[in-house]
Design a protein around this motif. Sequence first.
Motif, short mmCIF file in Angstrom:
data_model
loop_
_atom_site.label_atom_id
_atom_site.label_comp_id
_atom_site.label_asym_id
_atom_site.label_seq_id
_atom_site.Cartn_x
_atom_site.Cartn_y
_atom_site.Cartn_z
N HIS A 1 -2.77 -0.70 3.30
CA HIS A 1 -3.52 -0.52 1.97
C HIS A 1 -4.80 -0.67 2.49
O HIS A 1 -5.93 -0.17 1.72
CB HIS A 1 -3.02 -1.70 0.96
CG HIS A 1 -1.56 -1.35 0.34
ND1 HIS A 1 -1.62 -0.02 -0.37
CD2 HIS A 1 -0.49 -2.11 0.30
CE1 HIS A 1 -0.12 -0.20 -0.87
NE2 HIS A 1 0.08 -1.17 -0.67
N CYS B 1 2.98 -5.76 -3.52
CA CYS B 1 3.87 -4.76 -3.13
C CYS B 1 5.48 -5.06 -3.51
O CYS B 1 6.06 -5.88 -2.60
CB CYS B 1 3.58 -4.74 -1.69
SG CYS B 1 2.11 -4.01 -1.24
N HIS C 1 2.21 -2.79 6.61
CA HIS C 1 2.22 -2.07 5.45
C HIS C 1 0.89 -2.43 4.72
O HIS C 1 0.02 -1.59 3.98
CB HIS C 1 3.39 -2.49 4.56
CG HIS C 1 3.44 -1.95 2.95
ND1 HIS C 1 4.10 -1.01 2.68
CD2 HIS C 1 2.73 -2.43 2.09
CE1 HIS C 1 3.91 -0.53 1.35
NE2 HIS C 1 3.11 -1.54 0.88
ZN LIG Z 1 2.28 -1.99 -0.85
#
Ligand SMILES: [Zn+2]
Length: 203
Positions: free
Chosen positions: A90, A116, A86
């Motif tokens: 970004h 996050c 994840h």
């Molecule tokens: Zn994130």
Amino acid sequence: MVSRHASDVLRRFSAACGQPINLPIPVDRIAENFCLLDTLWEPIPEPPDHTVLAGLIPARRLVVFNENRRLLYDDVAFLERTVLAHELGHWALHVDQGAALTESLPGFDPPMNFVCRQDSDTWEERHAAWFMSHLLLPRNLLVEHIGKRAIASLSDIYQLGQDCQVTVTVMQIALEQMGRAYVDEVGRVHPSRQEYLGQRSLL
Ligand SMILES: [Zn+2]
């Protein structure tokens, strides 16, 4: 498209190491050796009633896992790999990498640009989640891996999660998107969401 960015990273990683890409995807090596990102465990402050799993400090090429949530990481199999993918999302999609690195001034603590939260639904968080899904589960490889096997129970989904080293939730969402399985409210597995809704409309 976000999925194309993920497959592009995999393709370039595969070319750089001269090996075909296989499941489970070596996300640690992609982060460390290919994207040149470091990782660190450190406490990250959380707003009340919110869970922060990790953050990204682009100027330090650093992914920070929230030390305060170590128990959650211990409890959920493969959560660390999922969160790392994840954060790679970004880095690949939302960071101006050249600018981020020149912002790193001596004596100045660079900010954590992406914090996050587990429940966040901003477009950036959704993009990063989508990138993660396609990075860890390239659909062509997943289709090949599943082959002709039936996905008839939650334990089948657990097993696929184990094989590919992703959390059960990530596997479940990918299977639902692919139309290969659908888990209803009580945890029963159906061949697809359409089929489940079709059955319900007959009742
Ligand atoms: Zn994130």
